[in-house]
Each structure stands twice: as structure tokens, then as C-alpha cells.
Design an enzyme around this catalytic site. Structure first.
Site, PDB file in Angstrom:
ATOM      1  N   GLY A  29       0.863  -1.185   0.348  1.00 33.74           N
ATOM      2  CA  GLY A  29      -0.110  -0.191  -0.035  1.00 33.74           C
ATOM      3  C   GLY A  29       0.745   1.242   0.130  1.00 33.74           C
ATOM      4  O   GLY A  29       2.024   1.010  -0.364  1.00 33.74           O
ATOM      5  N   GLY A  30       0.342   2.484   0.238  1.00 38.59           N
ATOM      6  CA  GLY A  30       0.764   3.613   0.301  1.00 38.59           C
ATOM      7  C   GLY A  30       2.040   3.519   1.122  1.00 38.59           C
ATOM      8  O   GLY A  30       2.889   4.590   1.299  1.00 38.59           O
ATOM      9  N   ALA A  32       3.123   0.977   3.465  1.00 40.21           N
ATOM     10  CA  ALA A  32       3.847  -0.542   3.896  1.00 40.21           C
ATOM     11  C   ALA A  32       3.732  -1.487   2.970  1.00 40.21           C
ATOM     12  O   ALA A  32       3.027  -1.474   1.801  1.00 40.21           O
ATOM     13  CB  ALA A  32       2.863  -1.087   5.180  1.00 40.21           C
ATOM     14  N   VAL A  34       3.653  -5.914   2.663  1.00 36.23           N
ATOM     15  CA  VAL A  34       3.560  -7.110   3.475  1.00 36.23           C
ATOM     16  C   VAL A  34       4.149  -8.325   2.956  1.00 36.23           C
ATOM     17  O   VAL A  34       3.825  -8.556   1.564  1.00 36.23           O
ATOM     18  CB  VAL A  34       1.864  -7.224   3.808  1.00 36.23           C
ATOM     19  CG1 VAL A  34       1.688  -8.464   4.851  1.00 36.23           C
ATOM     20  CG2 VAL A  34       1.367  -5.938   4.371  1.00 36.23           C
ATOM     21  N   LYS A  49       4.998  -7.168   8.108  1.00 38.64           N
ATOM     22  CA  LYS A  49       4.723  -5.747   7.511  1.00 38.64           C
ATOM     23  C   LYS A  49       5.897  -4.703   7.886  1.00 38.64           C
ATOM     24  O   LYS A  49       6.332  -4.413   8.694  1.00 38.64           O
ATOM     25  CB  LYS A  49       3.523  -5.181   8.153  1.00 38.64           C
ATOM     26  CG  LYS A  49       2.888  -3.742   7.535  1.00 38.64           C
ATOM     27  CD  LYS A  49       1.629  -3.097   8.247  1.00 38.64           C
ATOM     28  CE  LYS A  49       0.530  -4.164   8.017  1.00 38.64           C
ATOM     29  NZ  LYS A  49       0.073  -3.842   6.607  1.00 38.64           N
ATOM     30  N   ASP A 155      -8.428   3.716  10.698  1.00 33.93           N
ATOM     31  CA  ASP A 155      -8.457   3.375   8.979  1.00 33.93           C
ATOM     32  C   ASP A 155      -9.313   2.072   8.978  1.00 33.93           C
ATOM     33  O   ASP A 155      -8.746   1.327   8.307  1.00 33.93           O
ATOM     34  CB  ASP A 155      -6.865   3.286   8.804  1.00 33.93           C
ATOM     35  CG  ASP A 155      -6.812   3.167   7.034  1.00 33.93           C
ATOM     36  OD1 ASP A 155      -7.793   3.619   6.419  1.00 33.93           O
ATOM     37  OD2 ASP A 155      -5.836   2.342   6.596  1.00 33.93           O
TER      38      ASP A 155
END
Length: 411
Positions: A29-30, A32, A34, A49, A155
Site C-alpha cells: 500500500g501507500g 507499507a 506485507v 509488515k 483506518d
């Protein structure tokens, strides 16, 4: 076929901290990436992560970010609830690619995200209320427990809820990414008025599930998680995304509109849950349920037998009234060119008012404490469609005797 995910930190095939054999990238994602890894001592799969440290952080600012990460990781690791993914380990290590980065090791969950589930069944209609509540109950209870402990997620979205099959064969959701948004946004020390903006290194929430206070940059808290939970529940009930906008400006308008994104707006009747969701989705945090526990109690008071699809409501137009009213059909059909021009003008007028609305909403609408002043209503007026000019009168043949010309009829 989708492209393979990028190994941003060059960890595949490496041993992280001498304890975890990194095997593959499973998500990114923006802020992190995984990885799937194997715990060498326990010989079991784990999720690793790795957070991206903002590029503009150097020296003391970078050290503050890493120490904030360690504090939050300790807090998250202390959360002990069956619906919260467990933190096994955390640290900061040099990366094969780039600088040192912070990481967390989490238990490995087999299943799919609620986001993937909703996408796969799109178009089949919403789920019954009882089924929705059964799936989300562990998540709401987990957030209620976290709120009791003074921890806020910030979030909550379908992509952060993992559907895991139980021993009974049903699927329930578990919560991922606790505290990551707080780590990325830094400390929040806003007073109880909630008017202090959160200083961030970028957007640390998901726009399509953002609360008005997150969009306006004011203080977030348990009421923010309540708002996101209500959006997720509404999407499950209606089979429609919470906001209909396709770009940032349109989503902002949807999120800050006086017409709240409840099931009724999507043409779905959920009975006694409609006022519950309307309160949870209020523009003002002070008018929402204060935490997830009180929200769940309100849902449990009366679970509707079904979510009934009704006739979809008409599209809403921006009017000078305090609430939006159904758009009125013009008496004669205008040309496509005129229609497009008016729609563009209306959109640009609404976007122009958005800046002014954002400036007042953070002061009048988004404070967690009630305000004595009356709410400010932003009125954007669409100009009426131009009417065609009346036809010129036909010439009249001269009469034998002069007489006064008849008066033109009033329009």
C-alpha cells in the site's frame, strides 16, 4: 493477469533479524509492504509488515518517527482480543534496499479481505441485516475493547478486515493494521474542542471510508472508527460503495454533504437501523455514538428482519434550501449541449463552494464538543435554464376599417 508485486525492500530470500525467512510479497500500500515469511524457530508462517519511512524525515525527525513506531507497536502488541490480529514481534532493521525501516511480525491469517468479498459479489444485492451484524460483531467488539483501552484504529475499511472461517464453518471478520495510521500521522495532542489539525506526512486514511474530520484535518478519535464502521455496514447492506464520487473532489462533496450516506440514500429500507446509522454518520462527531460499544448496543436493540430494496431515490441537486431536494425536470427537454453546460456549471459551482465549506466545517461541524452556535449552511444555487424567446407575431391582413391592434398575450 496482474503484475507481480514489487519487492520494495529487497527482502525476498533474506532473513529478517535472523529469525524470519522472507518468502514473497503478498500486499502493498501507500505506507507499507506485507511479506509472507516463515518463523524459523516455530516453523510456522507469519506476516511481516515493513513500513515506508517518509522521504522528508531526516535526523531528529526520523528518530522521532521510529521511536513513535516502537511505542505504538508495544501498545498494539498489548491488545489481547480474538478479533485483533496478534503482533508477534517488531523492530527496526537495515534493509537490503534503502535505509533502515521499522517492521512488525503478525500472525498469519488464511482467508480473504472483506473488500475482496464485496467486490466478488457486487451486483448480487446486499446481505440481510442479521448476517451483516454476525460478520461484523467481532470487529465492533474488538474496536469497543480497543476504545476502552484508549486505542483508536483510524483506518477501518473493508481492506483492513480479514474474513476467516471459524470451526463452525461460518466466516467472521478480524481487524488488521491497528495503530498504523497513528504511527504514520504522528502524535495528536488536540484539546477537547477538536479544532487542532492533525499534522501528517501524507494521507494516512482511506479516502472512500474517511470521516469528515479526517478530510478537514481535525482531531480524530473513537467517533472516527464509529463513522467508518457505519460506512462498512451500509455497504454490506446495500451492495454499493459508501460514496458515489469517482474523483477526490466528488468524494469530498459526498462526505461533507448534508445528505448523509445511509441505506435510505441508496434506496434500501433497513427499518430501525436507519436512524442508528444516520446518527453514526453524522457530520458532527459530538452527535455520533461516542464509541463502538454504544454503537453496537444501538444495533442490537432492534435488528431488522430484512433490508428491503425500494425505488431508488431521485438524484439530488444543490438548492438554496437547508437540505437537498429532488431535481425538477424542466418543462421542455433542452439540447444535449445545454444540458452538459448546466451540469458542468453546477459541478464547478459546487467544487468552488467546497473550499469555503471545508473552512467552516472544521470550526462549526467537526468539533467533538457541542457548539452553541447554529450550524452554517452553505448554499450553492444553480442558475435556471434559459427559456427560448417567444415567437414573433404573424402579420395581420389590413381590415377595411382601421381598428386598434389586439394586445399581445401575457406570457
Amino acid at each position: 493477469m496482474s503484475a507481480p508485486l514489487a519487492d520494495t525492500f529487497g527482502l525476498i530470500g533474506q532473513r529478517l533479524d535472523g529469525k524470519y525467512e522472507v518468502e514473497d510479497v503478498v500486499a502493498q500500500g501507500g505506507f507499507a509492504v506485507v511479506y509472507r515469511a516463515r518463523h524459523l524457530a516455530l516453523q510456522k508462517p507469519v506476516a511481516v509488515k515493513v513500513l515506508r519511512v517518509p522521504d522528508d524525515l531526516h535526523g531528529p525527525a526520523r528518530e522521532h518517527f521510529l521511536s513513535n513506531f516502537a511505542r505504538e507497536a508495544q501498545t498494539i502488541a498489548s491488545l489481547d482480543h480474538p478479533a485483533i490480529v496478534k503482533v508477534i514481534d517488531f523492530g527496526t532493521s537495515p534493509m537490503p534496499v534503502g535505509d533502515a525501516a521499522p517492521w512488525m511480525v503478525l500472525e498469519w491469517l488464511a482467508g480473504q479481505t472483506l473488500d475482496a468479498d464485496l467486490s466478488a459479489r457486487r451486483g448480487r444485492g446486499g446481505r440481510p441485516p442479521a448476517e451483516c451484524l454476525a460478520m461484523l460483531r467481532p470487529v465492533i467488539e474488538a474496536l469497543a475493547y480497543a476504545h476502552d483501552e484508549g486505542v483508536v484504529h483510524r483506518d477501518v475499511k473493508p481492506g483492513n478486515l480479514m474474513l476467516v472461517e471459524s470451526r463452525r464453518g461460518d466466516r467472521t471478520a478480524r481487524v488488521l493494521d491497528f495503530g498504523i495510521a497513528k504511527v504514520m500521522s504522528g502524535d495528536e495532542s488536540a484539546p477537547v474542542t477538536g479544532l487542532t489539525a492533525t499534522h501528517t506526512h501524507g494521507r494516512t486514511f482511506s479516502l472512500f471510508y474517511a470521516s469528515p474530520e479526517q478530510i478537514a484535518g481535525t482531531r480524530s478519535g473513537p467517533w472516527t472508527d464509529v463513522y467508518a464502521l457505519a460506512l462498512v455496514l451500509t455497504e454490506m447492506l446495500t451492495d454499493e460503495a459508501p460514496y458515489s464520487g469517482s474523483d477526490v473532489q466528488e468524494v469530498y462533496i459526498d462526505a461533507l454533504s448534508p445528505v448523509r450516506p445511509t441505506p435510505a440514500r441508496r434506496g434500501v429500507d433497513v427499518g430501525d437501523w436507519e436512524p442508528v446509522l444516520a446518527r453514526a454518520l453524522s457530520l458532527k462527531p459530538a452527535e455520533r455514538f461516542p464509541d463502538a460499544r454504544t454503537f453496537l448496543a444501538a444495533l442490537d436493540l432492534s435488528v431488522p428482519a430484512a433490508a428491503v430494496r425500494t425505488t431508488p431515490p431521485p438524484r439530488f441537486s444543490v438548492t438554496p434550501a437547508d437540505t437537498f431536494q429532488p431535481a425538477q425536470r424542466p418543462p421542455t427537454a433542452p439540447s444535449p449541449l445545454a444540458t452538459g453546460g448546466r451540469l458542468r456549471a453546477l459541478k464547478y459551482a459546487a467544487l468552488g463552494a467546497l473550499g469555503a465549506y471545508l473552512s467552516v466545517v472544521s470550526w462549526r461541524h467537526l468539533s467533538p464538543a457541542p457548539q452553541p452556535d447554529a450550524p452554517v449552511t452553505v448554499r450553492v444555487v444553480a442558475e435556471p435554464a434559459p427559456q427560448p424567446a417567444p415567437p414573433a407575431p404573424l402579420p395581420v391582413a389590413p381590415a377595411p376599417a382601421p381598428s386598434p391592434a389586439p394586445a399581445a398575450p401575457l406570457e
